[in-house]
Design a protein around this motif. Structure first.
Motif, PDB file in Angstrom:
ATOM      1  N   HIS A 200       0.872  -1.176   0.000  1.00 49.94           N
ATOM      2  CA  HIS A 200       0.000   0.000   0.000  1.00 49.94           C
ATOM      3  C   HIS A 200       0.909   1.226   0.000  1.00 49.94           C
ATOM      4  N   ILE A 201       0.374   2.346  -0.418  1.00 53.53           N
ATOM      5  CA  ILE A 201       1.180   3.561  -0.544  1.00 53.53           C
ATOM      6  C   ILE A 201       1.417   4.180   0.832  1.00 53.53           C
ATOM      7  N   LEU A 202       2.690   4.335   1.171  1.00 56.73           N
ATOM      8  CA  LEU A 202       3.085   4.984   2.423  1.00 56.73           C
ATOM      9  C   LEU A 202       3.218   6.490   2.214  1.00 56.73           C
ATOM     10  N   TRP A 203       3.711   6.854   1.015  1.00 55.79           N
ATOM     11  CA  TRP A 203       3.982   8.256   0.701  1.00 55.79           C
ATOM     12  C   TRP A 203       3.953   8.409  -0.809  1.00 55.79           C
ATOM     13  N   ALA A 204       3.343   9.460  -1.279  1.00 50.72           N
ATOM     14  CA  ALA A 204       3.327   9.729  -2.722  1.00 50.72           C
ATOM     15  C   ALA A 204       3.352  11.236  -2.937  1.00 50.72           C
ATOM     16  N   VAL A 205       4.003  11.638  -4.005  1.00 50.71           N
ATOM     17  CA  VAL A 205       4.069  13.059  -4.351  1.00 50.71           C
ATOM     18  C   VAL A 205       4.029  13.181  -5.874  1.00 50.71           C
ATOM     19  N   ASP A 206       3.336  14.193  -6.353  1.00 50.02           N
ATOM     20  CA  ASP A 206       3.248  14.459  -7.794  1.00 50.02           C
ATOM     21  C   ASP A 206       3.292  15.977  -7.948  1.00 50.02           C
ATOM     22  N   GLU A 207       4.481  16.492  -8.254  1.00 49.02           N
ATOM     23  CA  GLU A 207       4.697  17.941  -8.275  1.00 49.02           C
ATOM     24  C   GLU A 207       5.510  18.362  -9.497  1.00 49.02           C
ATOM     25  N   VAL A 208       5.192  19.546  -9.998  1.00 52.98           N
ATOM     26  CA  VAL A 208       6.004  20.169 -11.048  1.00 52.98           C
ATOM     27  C   VAL A 208       6.592  21.454 -10.468  1.00 52.98           C
ATOM     28  N   PHE A 209       7.893  21.597 -10.596  1.00 52.16           N
ATOM     29  CA  PHE A 209       8.597  22.797 -10.157  1.00 52.16           C
ATOM     30  C   PHE A 209       8.953  23.598 -11.405  1.00 52.16           C
ATOM     31  N   ASP A 210       8.316  24.744 -11.572  1.00 52.11           N
ATOM     32  CA  ASP A 210       8.498  25.569 -12.766  1.00 52.11           C
ATOM     33  C   ASP A 210       9.095  26.902 -12.331  1.00 52.11           C
ATOM     34  N   ALA A 211      10.283  27.204 -12.839  1.00 48.74           N
ATOM     35  CA  ALA A 211      10.993  28.425 -12.435  1.00 48.74           C
ATOM     36  C   ALA A 211      10.275  29.709 -12.846  1.00 48.74           C
TER      37      ALA A 211
END
Length: 198
Positions: free
Chosen positions: A139-150
């Motif tokens: 099972h998912i303990l930790w998940a992240v979905d991010e875009v870093f745009d300057a």
């Protein structure tokens, strides 16, 4: 602060928000984590280059977090164990997938990572989709979905603050502004920001 980013004092640092945690902190039983090879969202030369540059960067930031012991799984090793050299964590996994990794590598969890965006020219952009799954009862303990745009002022300010706190090379040559021109350094900032959400 140098004059090149004095305006940053007025700009808050970007905080990743598309983050899921099963619990406030990781279960104490998560001591060894299999880190699978970084995958890409699309197959093109730019993304392949980004994967080659940022795979080691992500591994480095995970190591610096000292949350658990890392077991970096090579593409060849993964193919031997599972029949494929990459897994994004978004496809149907073989029934014995976690069992094989647990038995052969002695791990408690598996980290899947995907580069979803990579722009290696200014304004830089890096997107991460990362999942940490319990290898015992998947099972998912930790998940992240991010875009870093300057292009986003809060992201640029956070990147410069990161570069200021973590100089790359001799202090005499240190320029926090350079983080916005170096895909590797910007990737390092973004990976660090993502890993901090652990």
């Amino acid at each position: 602060a140098t004059s090149s980013f004095l305006g940053d004092a007025m700009v808050p640092s970007y905080q990743p928000s598309n983050v899921h945690r099963a619990e406030i902190s990781l279960p104490p039983g998560i001591k060894r984590v299999a880190v699978l090879p970084l995958t890409t969202l699309t197959e093109d030369a730019a993304m392949d280059f980004g994967r080659d540059v940022l795979g080691p960067v992500l591994l480095g930031e995970l190591g610096r977090s000292r949350q658990f012991e890392l077991v970096a799984v090579s593409a060849d090793e993964l193919r031997t164990l599972t029949g494929r050299d990459t897994w994004s964590g978004e496809e149907k996994l073989p029934l014995d997938f976690f069992e094989k990794l647990r038995d052969k590598l002695g791990v408690d969890a598996v980290l899947f990572s995907r580069l979803t965006q990579y722009r290696a020219y200014a304004p830089l952009a890096v997107g991460w989709r990362i999942k940490l799954l319990d290898a015992d009862e998947p099972h998912i303990l930790w998940a992240v979905d991010e875009v870093f745009d300057a292009r986003i002022p809060e992201v640029a300010a956070a990147a410069r603050r990161y570069a200021d706190r973590h100089p790359d090379g001799p202090a005499s040559l240190h320029d926090p502004q350079a983080v916005l021109l170096s895909p590797r350094r910007f990737g390092q900032y973004s990976a660090s920001a993502v890993v901090e959400t652990l």
